[in-house]
Design a protein around this motif. Structure first.
Motif, PDB file in Angstrom:
ATOM      1  N   VAL A  47       0.722  -1.261   0.129  1.00 39.50           N
ATOM      2  CA  VAL A  47       0.061  -0.093  -0.041  1.00 39.50           C
ATOM      3  C   VAL A  47       1.013   1.312  -0.007  1.00 39.50           C
ATOM      4  O   VAL A  47       1.937   1.203   0.365  1.00 39.50           O
ATOM      5  N   VAL A  48       0.275   2.446  -0.332  1.00 36.83           N
ATOM      6  CA  VAL A  48       0.715   3.681  -0.240  1.00 36.83           C
ATOM      7  C   VAL A  48      -0.067   4.564   0.433  1.00 36.83           C
ATOM      8  O   VAL A  48      -1.282   4.496   0.205  1.00 36.83           O
ATOM      9  N   VAL A  49       0.264   5.330   1.376  1.00 37.68           N
ATOM     10  CA  VAL A  49      -0.504   6.358   2.077  1.00 37.68           C
ATOM     11  C   VAL A  49      -0.303   7.779   1.654  1.00 37.68           C
ATOM     12  O   VAL A  49       0.740   8.250   1.644  1.00 37.68           O
ATOM     13  N   ARG A  50      -1.502   8.227   1.110  1.00 36.51           N
ATOM     14  CA  ARG A  50      -1.399   9.615   0.380  1.00 36.51           C
ATOM     15  C   ARG A  50      -2.281  10.465   1.201  1.00 36.51           C
ATOM     16  O   ARG A  50      -3.409  10.151   1.802  1.00 36.51           O
ATOM     17  N   GLU A  67      -3.826   3.517  -0.706  1.00 38.41           N
ATOM     18  CA  GLU A  67      -4.024   3.036  -2.053  1.00 38.41           C
ATOM     19  C   GLU A  67      -3.233   1.551  -2.138  1.00 38.41           C
ATOM     20  O   GLU A  67      -2.397   1.494  -1.696  1.00 38.41           O
ATOM     21  N   SER A  68      -3.820   0.722  -2.900  1.00 41.93           N
ATOM     22  CA  SER A  68      -3.346  -0.600  -3.109  1.00 41.93           C
ATOM     23  C   SER A  68      -2.371  -0.584  -4.182  1.00 41.93           C
ATOM     24  O   SER A  68      -2.328   0.183  -5.158  1.00 41.93           O
ATOM     25  N   THR A  69      -0.877  -1.100  -3.972  1.00 47.76           N
ATOM     26  CA  THR A  69      -0.007  -1.108  -4.790  1.00 47.76           C
ATOM     27  C   THR A  69       0.293  -2.568  -5.566  1.00 47.76           C
ATOM     28  O   THR A  69       1.251  -2.557  -6.290  1.00 47.76           O
ATOM     29  N   GLY A  70      -0.683  -3.495  -4.923  1.00 44.64           N
ATOM     30  CA  GLY A  70      -0.376  -4.933  -5.345  1.00 44.64           C
ATOM     31  C   GLY A  70      -1.563  -5.311  -6.384  1.00 44.64           C
ATOM     32  O   GLY A  70      -2.536  -4.649  -6.379  1.00 44.64           O
ATOM     33  N   ILE A 131      -4.890  -2.426   8.417  1.00 44.36           N
ATOM     34  CA  ILE A 131      -3.317  -2.308   8.744  1.00 44.36           C
ATOM     35  C   ILE A 131      -2.800  -1.090   8.635  1.00 44.36           C
ATOM     36  O   ILE A 131      -2.216  -0.533   9.629  1.00 44.36           O
ATOM     37  N   ALA A 132      -3.129  -0.493   7.575  1.00 45.30           N
ATOM     38  CA  ALA A 132      -2.441   1.038   7.304  1.00 45.30           C
ATOM     39  C   ALA A 132      -3.150   1.994   7.978  1.00 45.30           C
ATOM     40  O   ALA A 132      -2.311   2.813   8.951  1.00 45.30           O
TER      41      ALA A 132
END
Length: 407
Positions: A47-50, A67-70, A131-132
């Motif tokens: 994931v990435v946190v924006r 946002e998912s990166t996978g 989790i994030a």
């Protein structure tokens, strides 16, 4: 980042969700890099946190998007998430509260669905999104220096909503389960509180009430996903330094009389209760009916931990019942200062009142460990530590600086 210890008050009067609370803490000054680093330690590359600035009913707020990166995310059970957190390269100050939040969430979901908490599975999005949010909030609290959290009543919403299991009443069952013992209000139409947001509040906040007396150092506003007309869909975080005045907390004392427990077990019972979150636990010798010698077990508990500690008492002792009494505890603020003695250092616990030292006590375990190393009586090391504290100006009545040193 806030220097020293700080307190946080959360305004959830418009509802709460994990991303809303995270946004409020980031808006209050928590480091986005620190949050991203902690999340990546648990789910690397997933994931990435924006963040982005938005308005909600005309108010500026910070919106967090995870946002998912996978390509696809596995369904993860609470047992699997616990293992991920346990093996992640995280400081205990982040990992331990994150585990406590997930434990609350899993227990509530398990009760709702009638299954053991370890069998609770978080669906595809919730697996990484939760989790994030949870790890991110815990990392933000550490970065802000927050060591005490309180919050106001939570708006949970009203009506009905669609979920993975079909059409559900609002508040959804897991939120209502997590709200046990907390003040709630409807607050508006729709689902205003999510299970993740409610679990964060219940695991991290020690009491429910209005904003406490405090010096306001920072205010953060975190946005929800919808911009609802006439009602700002936000969570507010108010952060300020911990004052050195006594702190008054609403707490509970759990008590039970026991006359048939092997006395060799009592030290393990007390240790287990303290490890489970009790601020204090103690025994009082008593005489029961027929002149039987016995003990009253007393456990001091925050409201958020009362149910878990009650369960611990039943599991660890032979009692058939527990009494519960609300109490008010007034506690001095505390700090630490290490002093040098022959062979090493001993920490000195300092009690503070009105900007001055009220009490000082050498940490017994430090003295005991050093005494074993040197082969001398513990009493000798304690005396040396007391003398070193006096020489360092750590006597009662001495002023205390914000950086944790006597002046």
């Amino acid at each position: 980042m806030t220097a020293g210890a700080a307190r946080l008050w959360v305004d959830a009067s418009a509802g709460i969700a994990g991303d809303m609370l995270l946004g409020a803490l980031l808006d209050a000054g928590a480091s986005l890099d620190a949050v991203r680093s902690a999340v990546a330690a648990v789910v690397p590359g997933e994931v990435v946190v924006r963040t982005s600035a938005v308005t909600r009913a005309g108010l500026r707020a910070l919106k967090v998007d995870v946002e998912s990166t996978g390509e696809g995310h596995p369904h993860r059970s609470w047992a699997r998430i616990r293992a991920l957190l346990g093996s992640a390269d995280l400081p205990a100050a982040i990992r331990d509260p994150a585990l406590a939040v997930f434990a609350r969430l899993a227990d509530a979901e398990g009760r709702v669905h009638g299954i053991p908490a370890d069998d609770v599975h978080f669906h595809e999005v919730g697996s990484w999104d939760a989790i994030a949010d949870i790890v991110g909030v815990c990392a933000a609290l550490v970065d802000l220096g927050v060591d005490r959290v309180t919050a106001g009543p939570v708006a949970v919403g009203s009506g009905r909503t669609r979920a993975a299991h079909g059409d559900l009443p609002v508040p959804v069952p897991a939120v209502l389960e997590l709200a046990r013992g907390w003040q709630v209000l409807a607050g508006g139409e729709g689902e205003l509180a999510t299970p993740t947001g409610m679990a964060l509040l219940r695991a991290l906040a020690e009491s429910c009430g209005p904003i406490p007396p405090m010096e306001v150092a920072a205010v953060g506003i975190g946005a929800g996903g919808r911009d609802t007309g006439g009602r700002a869909n936000v969570v507010r975080a108010v952060v300020g330094p911990v004052a050195d005045a006594p702190t008054v907390s609403d707490m509970w004392v759990l008590e039970t009389n026991v006359d048939d427990l092997d006395p060799r077990l009592w030290p393990t019972v007390l240790a287990a209760l303290l490890a489970a979150g009790a601020p204090d636990a103690w025994l009082v010798p008593i005489l029961m009916k027929k002149g039987r010698p016995a003990h009253t077990l007393c456990v001091l508990a925050h409201d958020r931990d009362r149910e878990a500690l009650r369960d611990k008492v039943f599991a660890l002792t032979s009692t058939l019942g527990v009494r519960e009494t609300p109490v008010s505890r007034t506690a001095l603020q505390r700090d630490w200062r290490a002093v040098t003695v022959p062979g090493g250092e001993v920490r000195i616990k300092v009690g503070l009142r009105a900007g001055r030292i009220a009490t000082t006590t050498a940490e017994f375990e430090d003295a005991a460990a050093l005494a074993r190393t040197r082969g001398v009586p513990v009493r000798r090391v304690l005396d040396e530590a007391a003398a070193a504290a006096d020489a360092a100006g750590l006597g009662p009545g001495a002023p205390w600086a914000q950086n944790g040193a006597a002046i």
